[in-house]
Motif scaffolding. Structure first.
Motif, short mmCIF file in Angstrom:
data_model
loop_
_atom_site.label_atom_id
_atom_site.label_comp_id
_atom_site.label_asym_id
_atom_site.label_seq_id
_atom_site.Cartn_x
_atom_site.Cartn_y
_atom_site.Cartn_z
N LEU A 1 -5.57 -2.99 6.00
CA LEU A 1 -4.69 -4.00 6.60
C LEU A 1 -3.34 -4.04 5.90
N ARG A 2 -3.36 -3.88 4.59
CA ARG A 2 -2.10 -3.87 3.85
C ARG A 2 -1.24 -2.67 4.25
N MET A 3 -1.90 -1.55 4.50
CA MET A 3 -1.16 -0.35 4.92
C MET A 3 -0.54 -0.57 6.30
N ILE A 4 -1.33 -1.23 7.17
CA ILE A 4 -0.82 -1.51 8.51
C ILE A 4 0.41 -2.41 8.42
N ALA A 5 0.28 -3.48 7.62
CA ALA A 5 1.39 -4.43 7.49
C ALA A 5 2.61 -3.74 6.89
N SER A 6 2.38 -2.90 5.91
CA SER A 6 3.50 -2.22 5.25
C SER A 6 4.13 -1.18 6.17
N SER A 7 3.29 -0.33 6.78
CA SER A 7 3.82 0.73 7.64
C SER A 7 4.40 0.14 8.91
N GLY A 8 3.83 -1.00 9.37
CA GLY A 8 4.36 -1.65 10.55
C GLY A 8 5.79 -2.07 10.35
N LYS A 9 6.12 -2.56 9.21
CA LYS A 9 7.49 -2.98 8.93
C LYS A 9 8.42 -1.76 8.85
N GLU B 1 -1.34 -9.49 8.58
CA GLU B 1 -1.01 -10.42 7.48
C GLU B 1 -1.97 -11.61 7.45
N GLU B 2 -2.30 -12.12 8.63
CA GLU B 2 -3.26 -13.24 8.68
C GLU B 2 -4.64 -12.79 8.18
N LYS B 3 -5.03 -11.60 8.58
CA LYS B 3 -6.34 -11.08 8.15
C LYS B 3 -6.35 -10.80 6.65
N ILE B 4 -5.22 -10.29 6.14
CA ILE B 4 -5.10 -10.02 4.69
C ILE B 4 -5.33 -11.31 3.91
N LEU B 5 -4.65 -12.38 4.33
CA LEU B 5 -4.75 -13.67 3.63
C LEU B 5 -6.18 -14.21 3.70
N ALA B 6 -6.78 -14.16 4.88
CA ALA B 6 -8.15 -14.66 5.05
C ALA B 6 -9.14 -13.86 4.19
N LEU B 7 -8.92 -12.54 4.11
CA LEU B 7 -9.82 -11.69 3.35
C LEU B 7 -9.65 -11.92 1.84
N GLU B 8 -8.40 -12.12 1.41
CA GLU B 8 -8.16 -12.41 -0.02
C GLU B 8 -8.83 -13.73 -0.42
N ILE B 9 -8.72 -14.74 0.44
CA ILE B 9 -9.34 -16.03 0.15
C ILE B 9 -10.86 -15.88 0.07
N GLN B 10 -11.42 -15.09 1.00
CA GLN B 10 -12.87 -14.89 1.00
C GLN B 10 -13.33 -14.16 -0.26
N LEU B 11 -12.60 -13.12 -0.66
CA LEU B 11 -12.96 -12.35 -1.86
C LEU B 11 -12.83 -13.21 -3.12
N PHE B 12 -11.81 -14.06 -3.16
CA PHE B 12 -11.62 -14.94 -4.32
C PHE B 12 -12.75 -15.98 -4.39
N ASP B 13 -13.14 -16.52 -3.22
CA ASP B 13 -14.26 -17.47 -3.19
C ASP B 13 -15.55 -16.81 -3.64
N ASP B 14 -15.76 -15.54 -3.24
CA ASP B 14 -16.95 -14.81 -3.69
C ASP B 14 -16.95 -14.65 -5.20
N LEU B 15 -15.77 -14.42 -5.77
CA LEU B 15 -15.64 -14.28 -7.22
C LEU B 15 -15.99 -15.60 -7.92
N LEU B 16 -15.49 -16.71 -7.36
CA LEU B 16 -15.79 -18.02 -7.95
C LEU B 16 -17.28 -18.33 -7.87
N LEU B 17 -17.91 -17.93 -6.78
CA LEU B 17 -19.35 -18.13 -6.63
C LEU B 17 -20.11 -17.35 -7.72
N ALA B 18 -19.67 -16.14 -7.97
CA ALA B 18 -20.31 -15.33 -9.01
C ALA B 18 -20.07 -15.94 -10.40
N LEU B 19 -18.89 -16.52 -10.60
CA LEU B 19 -18.56 -17.14 -11.90
C LEU B 19 -19.47 -18.33 -12.21
#
Length: 867
Positions: A437-445, A518-536
């Protein structure tokens, strides 16, 4: 006349419904990018926060008061409201306004009170923020102290004096108790604390057991060693209830209960904690023992040092373990220096880990947590080769949690944002879809720039540019000079004064691809960070144990540093009843001396055979009170496990330190100086043991001279003859008549603080010497204080006249002879011969050697009644 709901706007109907659930709190109501307050809350907010109070429409012909501030300023304004003593309910939008038609759903996400604070701006690094609960039982009172910001949870029970001492020592930010007990609480503990009352049903055995067992997930509390503290359980249950009642349901970091037993610690009542100025000075900006001792380098250590200060140890093995570590660090200076460097970089590990279950930890703090675990790893490696058994145990207790440490370092960027929804938290290579998704956002611009170049060449419009706005996304902008070159398949979207804006099907396709990515990137980052907090969450307990070990190391390093820098020496703790201090110094006064001036050290010896009680006399300002306090402070520091300011100190294990120092009125309680003095002294007399150290300064000064001498005399005799405990006692006094006691009692010894007279001046030598003093040099002190010369000269004349009347005649055998021989003040007996005869007859039948202090007070009251 109250407005009907139909007359209110929908927004105000929603606000009022939520406010009804939190009537005693200031409600911060999120509306768009602002937190608004309404009605009486707005008046409070405007006054406390210094923001503008306005009015807004609320339906037909109606207005409400309004005051608000931007949502990003919440931390600042929340801090001010709570510090001003208000409970604050934070009401947030629970839905995305973009996806909702009509009123957005709102609800209180957090209730903040003085005792329930986790925001960094509401907390002090070096201090705990305890919520306390008190429960008055039939035979005992229970108390619990819970710091939600660290997860520490203490409970105790005992008599009211013990609970009062604990409240003074822990200094809770808020105390809760049952509503019917409000008068009882005020009567015993006054109005020193911010308080809140809860329903009586919360303070029951059944409910407290239920809430505690459910929280800890156990079948009983035996595993915590607190099963027999029923009243304390009730208080502990009330604290957990209060946290949940204030919208704090996530409490996984509160993992255990710690018991406080009175017998484990050297006892100091609240008067002693105050009189010795352990944590608070009697003068503004004055130094305290805590200020002097606290050279800790991490917040966990600073908080622990406060507890060590008010809860000194009584177990000689534990004390010597600490002293051994201090001595070890003094010898191993390189180890001590390296440990201290790692502790400085550790941050507040205890509060960081507590933010995980509270869902308050941000990406930057997670990275700080990882850096802290790296310091744990380094400290553990340094301790691996230690020969000290206490440090070996701390080494075994520490766990750098390598699995979660590696995961944080692999997943979180080196410099993450404070807010996860800003993006840029998760590293590349962590999640394939995120990278795509980051590649898409970057190459899209990049492709947009290619579109701009391609269309510019095709149309011959050199000034063509691709831009973006929130109204219709990406567009092509053409100046009016070239608008005749625009192709027919472009769609006009906006006309400006000097240009036209167009979109094309190709541009819209890539816009959707970019914005969707960009919306998917943000949603995925939030999900991955929440998973990290759950593991913590699985690592909360070991990380808390790391923090506790680091706090202990920090305190002991602090003691070692103080010993090296200020020439403190290791005390020797013995089972004897002797206190033998050589060249002792006051740790606080010594540090406040001007450069180049050294403290005058003194020896003190107290025991139960030869020198149980020292009567200390000497000039005003000569250092009597300093000598008394330094003796108590040296004893206290030794029991903390610290080296002490003396060349040597042999200290018999002490179970209680009592002090009665100075005179002050309790005006709010309706008590005179003398009543306060007698209350504090009575508490000492009734609680002494053979291992107690008693410090008395100017007892009896709060009443007339005759009464004062009588009471002081009888107290000394009581401590010497009428109690089997023979407590070690230092008694400073202006009543030189008490010097006569040395001739009557074998274990009473007179000492004085030396001075030298030079002309009309007095030089205080501040050195202790045997024998009593006959002068207080009060007039010299008055001159030093700046009294007018005429006043000082007149005082000298009056003094000379009084001395001619034999004011210095020694005290003989009983109080009757004080009345006959001493003319310190105008005698009431001289003016009332009949009354004098009655009183003299009464005194002749008093056997002062068998008179207790209480009986003496009653007899004096009877004499006053005759007048």
């Amino acid at each position: 006349m109250a407005k009907s709901k139909s007359e209110e706007t929908p927004l105000m109907q929603q606000h009022n419904a939520i406010k009804a659930k939190y009537p005693d709190a200031v409600l911060l109501f999120r509306v768009g990018d602002f937190y608004e307050t309404f009605n009486e809350d707005a008046v409070i907010a405007a006054r406390v926060l210094g923001i503008v109070l306005t009015k807004r429409a609320n339906g037909a012909a109606s207005y409400v008061d309004l005051a608000g501030f931007p949502h990003h300023a919440l931390d600042t304004y929340l801090h001010k409201l709570v510090k001003a003593g208000y409970r604050v309910a934070v009401c947030d939008q629970l839905e995305d306004p973009k996806s909702v038609k009509g009123i957005v759903k709102r609800g209180v996400t957090e209730m903040v009170t003085p005792g329930v604070a986790v925001n960094d701006k509401l907390l002090e690094n070096a201090s705990n923020n305890f919520l306390a609960a008190v429960h008055f039982g039939n035979n005992n009172t229970g108390v619990a102290f819970l710091d939600i910001s660290t997860g520490e949870f203490f409970i105790a029970q005992g008599n009211l004096e013990y609970i009062d001492k604990l409240l003074q020592s822990f200094k809770p930010a808020e105390v809760v108790f049952a509503k019917p007990q409000q008068k009882h609480f005020r009567q015993h503990f006054g109005s020193r604390f911010y308080t809140y009352t809860l329903d009586e049903w919360i303070f029951t055995t059944q409910y407290s057991q239920e809430i505690l067992l459910k929280h800890f997930g156990t079948h009983s509390l035996k595993g915590f060693g607190v099963a027999d503290l029923e009243e304390a359980h009730i208080a502990a249950g009330a604290t957990l209830h209060y946290l949940r009642d204030t919208e704090h349901p996530h409490l996984q970091h509160i993992t255990g209960l710690q018991r406080i037993d009175q017998d484990d610690f050297l006892w100091m009542d609240r008067f002693t904690v105050r009189n010795l100025e352990l944590m608070n000075s009697s003068v503004e900006n004055g130094h305290t023992l805590l200020n002097v001792l606290d050279n800790t380098v991490c917040p966990m250590g600073a908080r622990l040092l406060k507890r060590w200060l008010v809860f000194p140890l009584r177990d000689p093995q534990q004390i010597n373990e600490r002293l051994d570590v201090v001595e070890y660090f003094i010898k191993e200076t390189d180890l001590a220096k390296n440990l201290q460097q790692h502790l400085k970089q550790a941050g507040d590990l205890e509060r960081l880990v507590s933010k995980i279950p509270l869902k308050k930890i941000n990406p930057r703090e997670v990275m700080q947590l990882a850096k802290s675990l790296q310091q744990v790893q380094a400290i553990q490696e340094l301790l691996a080769a230690t020969s000290n058994t206490y440090l070996q145990r701390l080494h075994a207790q520490m766990d750098p949690c390598p699995a979660i440490l590696d995961r944080i370092l692999q997943q979180v960027t080196d410099t993450p944002p404070v807010l996860v929804n800003k993006g840029g938290t998760i590293r590349e290579g962590v999640h394939p879809e995120l990278d795509k998704l980051r590649m898409i956002a970057s190459s899209g611009k990049e492709y947009l720039l290619q579109i701009q170049q391609k269309e510019s060449e095709a149309t011959g419009i050199p000034s063509l540019k691709v831009a973006f706005n929130n109204v219709f996304g990406y567009y092509l902008e053409v100046t009016n000079a070239h608008k005749n070159k625009v192709p027919n398949n472009w769609i006009r979207k906006q006309t400006l004064a000097n240009a036209e804006r167009y979109i094309t099907p190709e541009l819209k396709e890539y816009e959707e691809q970019i914005t969707g990515a960009e919306e998917k990137i943000l949603a995925l980052e939030i999900q991955l960070f929440d998973d990290l907090l759950l593991a913590l969450q699985e690592y909360i307990v070991p990380v808390q144990q790391n923090a506790q070990a680091m706090a202990r190391i920090d305190c002991l390093l602090c003691f070692a540093g103080n010993a090296l820098q200020y020439k403190y020496r290791r005390p020797v703790l013995t089972d004897s009843f002797e206190l033998d201090i050589k060249e002792g110094r006051h740790p606080v006064i010594e540090r406040g001396l001007p450069a180049g001036e050294s403290y005058v050290a003194n020896d003190i010896l107290l025991d139960q055979q030869q020198q149980q009680i020292i009567i200390l006399t000497g000039p005003n300002m000569s250092g009597k009170s300093a000598l008394l306090r330094q003796t108590a402070l040296i004893t206290l520091m030794a029991h903390m496990g610290s080296f002490v300011p003396a060349t040597s100190a042999t200290i018999g294990l002490t179970d209680k330190i009592f002090t009665r120092v100075g005179a002050s009125d309790n005006l709010s309680g309706g008590e005179s100086t003398f009543m306060v003095e007698m209350n504090e002294t009575a508490s000492i007399i009734n609680n002494i043991t053979p291992r107690s150290l008693v410090i008395l300064d100017e007892i009896g000064r709060g009443t007339s001279t005759y009464d004062g001498i009588s009471i002081a005399w009888s107290i000394v005799e009581y401590l010497h003859d009428m109690t089997p405990h023979k407590p070690k006692t230092l008694f400073a006094t202006h009543y030189h008549e008490l010097n006569e006691l040395e001739n009557k009692h074998s274990r009473v010894k007179n000492y004085h603080i030396t001075n030298m007279e030079s002309g009309n001046k007095v030089i205080f030598l501040r050195k202790l010497a045997p024998g009593g003093s006959r002068h207080s040099f009060g007039i010299h002190v008055a001159r030093m204080a700046g009294m007018p010369p005429a006043l000082v000269n007149r005082a000298n004349e009056v003094l000379a006249q009084l001395e001619e009347k034999h004011i210095e005649a020694p005290l003989q055998h009983n109080i009757k002879q004080i009345a006959n021989s001493t003319k310190v003040q105008l005698s009431i007996f001289d003016a009332h011969s009949d009354t004098f005869k009655q009183i003299r007859d009464m005194l002749e039948h008093v056997d002062i050697n068998r008179l207790t202090p209480v009986e003496a007070l009653l007899k004096l009251s009877e004499i006053k009644g005759l007048l």
